[in-house]
Design a protein around this motif. Structure first.
Motif, PDB file in Angstrom:
ATOM      1  N   MET A 179       0.840  -1.185   0.000  1.00  0.00           N
ATOM      2  CA  MET A 179       0.000   0.000   0.000  1.00  0.00           C
ATOM      3  C   MET A 179       0.882   1.244   0.000  1.00  0.00           C
ATOM      4  O   MET A 179       1.850   1.341   0.708  1.00  0.00           O
ATOM      5  CB  MET A 179      -0.901  -0.035   1.234  1.00  0.00           C
ATOM      6  N   SER A 180       0.463   2.239  -0.788  1.00  0.00           N
ATOM      7  CA  SER A 180       1.241   3.469  -0.932  1.00  0.00           C
ATOM      8  C   SER A 180       1.017   4.397   0.252  1.00  0.00           C
ATOM      9  O   SER A 180      -0.085   4.550   0.742  1.00  0.00           O
ATOM     10  CB  SER A 180       0.826   4.162  -2.227  1.00  0.00           C
ATOM     11  N   SER A 181       2.106   5.026   0.723  1.00  0.00           N
ATOM     12  CA  SER A 181       1.961   6.025   1.777  1.00  0.00           C
ATOM     13  C   SER A 181       1.963   7.424   1.173  1.00  0.00           C
ATOM     14  O   SER A 181       1.891   8.404   1.892  1.00  0.00           O
ATOM     15  CB  SER A 181       3.086   5.870   2.798  1.00  0.00           C
ATOM     16  N   LYS A 182       2.041   7.500  -0.152  1.00  0.00           N
ATOM     17  CA  LYS A 182       2.028   8.778  -0.846  1.00  0.00           C
ATOM     18  C   LYS A 182       0.657   9.424  -0.670  1.00  0.00           C
ATOM     19  O   LYS A 182      -0.369   8.767  -0.767  1.00  0.00           O
ATOM     20  CB  LYS A 182       2.319   8.534  -2.321  1.00  0.00           C
ATOM     21  N   GLN A 183       0.663  10.717  -0.373  1.00  0.00           N
ATOM     22  CA  GLN A 183      -0.590  11.441  -0.185  1.00  0.00           C
ATOM     23  C   GLN A 183      -0.619  12.677  -1.054  1.00  0.00           C
ATOM     24  O   GLN A 183       0.408  13.160  -1.504  1.00  0.00           O
ATOM     25  CB  GLN A 183      -0.762  11.851   1.273  1.00  0.00           C
ATOM     26  N   GLU A 234      -4.533  18.910  10.540  1.00  0.00           N
ATOM     27  CA  GLU A 234      -4.358  17.576  11.120  1.00  0.00           C
ATOM     28  C   GLU A 234      -5.556  17.112  11.951  1.00  0.00           C
ATOM     29  O   GLU A 234      -5.508  16.072  12.588  1.00  0.00           O
ATOM     30  CB  GLU A 234      -3.061  17.462  11.936  1.00  0.00           C
ATOM     31  N   ARG A 274      -6.098  15.654   3.354  1.00  0.00           N
ATOM     32  CA  ARG A 274      -5.077  14.726   2.867  1.00  0.00           C
ATOM     33  C   ARG A 274      -5.773  13.425   2.460  1.00  0.00           C
ATOM     34  O   ARG A 274      -6.595  12.909   3.208  1.00  0.00           O
ATOM     35  CB  ARG A 274      -4.067  14.413   3.961  1.00  0.00           C
ATOM     36  N   PRO A 308      -5.017   9.511   0.274  1.00  0.00           N
ATOM     37  CA  PRO A 308      -4.002   8.659  -0.356  1.00  0.00           C
ATOM     38  C   PRO A 308      -3.937   8.962  -1.851  1.00  0.00           C
ATOM     39  O   PRO A 308      -4.957   9.205  -2.493  1.00  0.00           O
ATOM     40  CB  PRO A 308      -4.516   7.236  -0.120  1.00  0.00           C
ATOM     41  N   ASP A 309      -2.738   8.997  -2.379  1.00  0.00           N
ATOM     42  CA  ASP A 309      -2.554   9.250  -3.811  1.00  0.00           C
ATOM     43  C   ASP A 309      -2.234   7.924  -4.476  1.00  0.00           C
ATOM     44  O   ASP A 309      -1.107   7.432  -4.409  1.00  0.00           O
ATOM     45  CB  ASP A 309      -1.431  10.263  -4.034  1.00  0.00           C
TER      46      ASP A 309
END
Length: 108
Positions: free
Chosen positions: A1-5, A37, A59, A61-62
């Protein structure tokens, strides 16, 4: 799973519980309603809608691949070219560049 946001600007009615604010939310007078946040829940989203807050930055997930991002960037440029088609003043050109930069940054 990607942590890119990525950060997306959404109407509170389109945001989902569990999303996290990327930027503070201000009322019309500039007072901070929610800090960055803050995790959103359905009650908070309802209150934002009732207060007339038009947009929030969250934010997400991307999950896009590089090809999708490149296509979206081309679409942004094409849309700005349509909006600012035809001749114009130096001020209009600066506005076009500012809008393009803003849209490209949000599409990345």
């Amino acid at each position: 799973m990607s942590s890119k946001q990525r950060i997306m600007c959404l109407a509170p009615g389109r945001a989902a519980p569990g999303m996290v604010l990327a930027k503070p939310v201000h009322d019309r007078e500039g007072a901070v309603l929610l800090t960055a946040e803050t995790a959103l829940d359905s009650a908070v989203l309802e209150r934002l809608i009732r207060r007339g807050i038009e947009a929030i930055s969250v934010r997400v997930p991307d999950l896009r691949d590089e090809e999708t991002i490149a296509r979206e960037l081309l679409d942004v440029r094409a849309r700005i070219d349509v909006i600012f088609r035809g001749p114009g003043s130096a001020a209009r050109s600066r506005l076009r560049d500012a809008v393009l930069d803003y849209r490209l940054e949000n599409a990345r």
